[in-house]
Write an enzyme that holds these catalytic residues in place. Structure first.
Site, PDB file in Angstrom:
ATOM      1  CG  LEU A  32      -2.106  15.652  14.842  1.00 13.65           C
ATOM      2  CD1 LEU A  32      -2.782  14.168  14.479  1.00 13.65           C
ATOM      3  CD2 LEU A  32      -1.461  16.139  13.665  1.00 13.65           C
ATOM      4  CG  HIS A  36      -2.869  19.032  11.790  1.00 15.56           C
ATOM      5  ND1 HIS A  36      -2.623  19.816  13.172  1.00 15.56           N
ATOM      6  CD2 HIS A  36      -1.580  19.328  11.051  1.00 15.56           C
ATOM      7  CE1 HIS A  36      -1.210  20.363  13.043  1.00 15.56           C
ATOM      8  NE2 HIS A  36      -0.687  20.041  12.065  1.00 15.56           N
ATOM      9  CG  ASP A 150       2.789  27.005   7.988  1.00 21.42           C
ATOM     10  OD1 ASP A 150       3.563  27.820   8.918  1.00 21.42           O
ATOM     11  OD2 ASP A 150       2.015  26.025   8.508  1.00 21.42           O
TER      12      ASP A 150
HETATM   13  O1  PAF Z   1       4.361  22.558   8.546  1.00 22.73           O
HETATM   14  C1  PAF Z   1       4.675  21.767   9.448  1.00 22.73           C
HETATM   15  O2  PAF Z   1       4.039  21.106  10.312  1.00 22.73           O
HETATM   16  C2  PAF Z   1       6.144  21.097   9.136  1.00 22.73           C
HETATM   17  O3  PAF Z   1       6.704  22.366   8.596  1.00 22.73           O
HETATM   18  C3  PAF Z   1       6.117  20.225   8.106  1.00 22.73           C
HETATM   19  C4  PAF Z   1       5.648  20.282   6.828  1.00 22.73           C
HETATM   20  C5  PAF Z   1       5.544  18.625   8.804  1.00 22.73           C
HETATM   21  C6  PAF Z   1       7.749  19.535   8.034  1.00 22.73           C
HETATM   22  O4  PAF Z   1       8.303  19.294   9.082  1.00 22.73           O
END
Ligand code: PAF
Length: 286
Positions: A32, A36, A150
């Site tokens: 993390l 996050h 992402d």
């Molecule tokens: O973005 C991420 O860390 C991963 O692709 C997720 C969404 C936790 C799925 O494993």
């Protein structure tokens, strides 16, 4: 904060809360960082109860070495989660999630799965869809939070929720950056000092590309970026794409051919770069 490893344990814990309790959920693969934590802080503000999962999902990795080398820092992650008052950390094993069948379901996301990341990481979005779907079934969150780094994944999850008719609101959150502009990522911890120093070039180039997009065609900007990276001593460009934010289709803009952008659409620049063995992605709204 409770740390729960089993699905039954998590379901039991969640059953203590009545239907009026709103659950915020942040799925993660651990390692993390501040990005996050910002999602968790936002979830804390918007929900009564926050669950964070830490699970390195094997089915979304197309290369075994990438999976094997994915950073795991569970003790530190749990400390960080406690600090931001996370209510439950869900840390299942691969066996708990997949039993003995470590495979992904195939999804039809309407074509967005075949663009950009989909072209370079075979099966990646089936893996992401499989795990997120499974986690949503277990946690049954009201809201789930995903970072815009992402961006394609975020669009995939929105599609997933529509396909699977899940009652969860998907919240996209702005990219969190280091002071020098590098988008925060768990993978950054694996960069050598040489590559870490070079990596801010990615965001700098995105910003320059955005400026150029004001006066030049998407194709010209793309060529310009490709040239910049060809000249770079250590960073290797995998792709740079200017795409429609909605369907993620590449904007093929050739003014000499009268193919031009739709002024009503939003476009975004997407990039994937190898810094040695570490693959970094980033994007910027244009
Ligand atoms: O973005 C991420 O860390 C991963 O692709 C997720 C969404 C936790 C799925 O494993």
């Amino acid at each position: 904060m409770q740390v729960i490893e089993s699905i039954s344990g998590l379901k039991k814990e969640l059953s203590n809360y009545n239907t009026n309790t709103s659950i915020g959920f942040i799925p993660t693969m651990g390692a993390l960082h501040k990005g996050h934590l910002s999602l968790i802080k936002q979830a804390k503000k918007e929900n009564d109860f926050v669950v964070v999962s830490i699970f390195v999902n094997p089915t979304q990795f197309d290369k075994q070495a990438d999976l094997d080398n994915y950073p795991t820092t569970l003790d530190n992650d749990l400390k960080l989660l406690k600090k931001v008052n996370c209510d439950v950390a869900f840390t299942p094993s691969v066996k708990e999630i997949y039993s003995d069948n470590i495979t992904s379901k195939h999804f039809d996301f309407g074509g967005i799965e075949n663009e950009m990341e989909g072209k370079f990481r075979t099966g990646h979005f089936d893996g992401v869809g499989t795990i997120v779907n499974r986690l949503f079934d277990i946690v049954k969150p009201n809201k789930a939070y995903f970072g815009e780094k992402d961006f394609q994944q975020l669009q995939i999850i929105k599609k997933l929720v529509a396909i699977e008719k899940k009652a969860v609101k998907i919240i996209g959150c702005a990219i969190f950056r280091e002071n020098d502009g590098l988008a925060m990522s768990s993978r950054n911890t694996r960069l050598t000092s040489e590559f870490r120093e070079a990596a801010p070039f990615i965001y700098k180039t995105l910003k320059k590309a955005k400026k150029k997009f004001g006066t030049k065609s998407a194709n010209k900007v793309t060529k310009w970026v490709e040239k910049k990276f060809k000249k770079h001593p250590i960073l290797e460009l995998e792709y740079f794409v200017i795409a429609n934010e909605k369907n993620l289709k590449t904007l093929n803009e050739d003014k000499s051919n009268n193919k031009t952008r739709d002024k009503k659409r939003n476009y975004r620049a997407f990039i994937a770069v190898f810094a040695g063995e570490i693959r970094l992605i980033d994007n910027l709204k244009l």
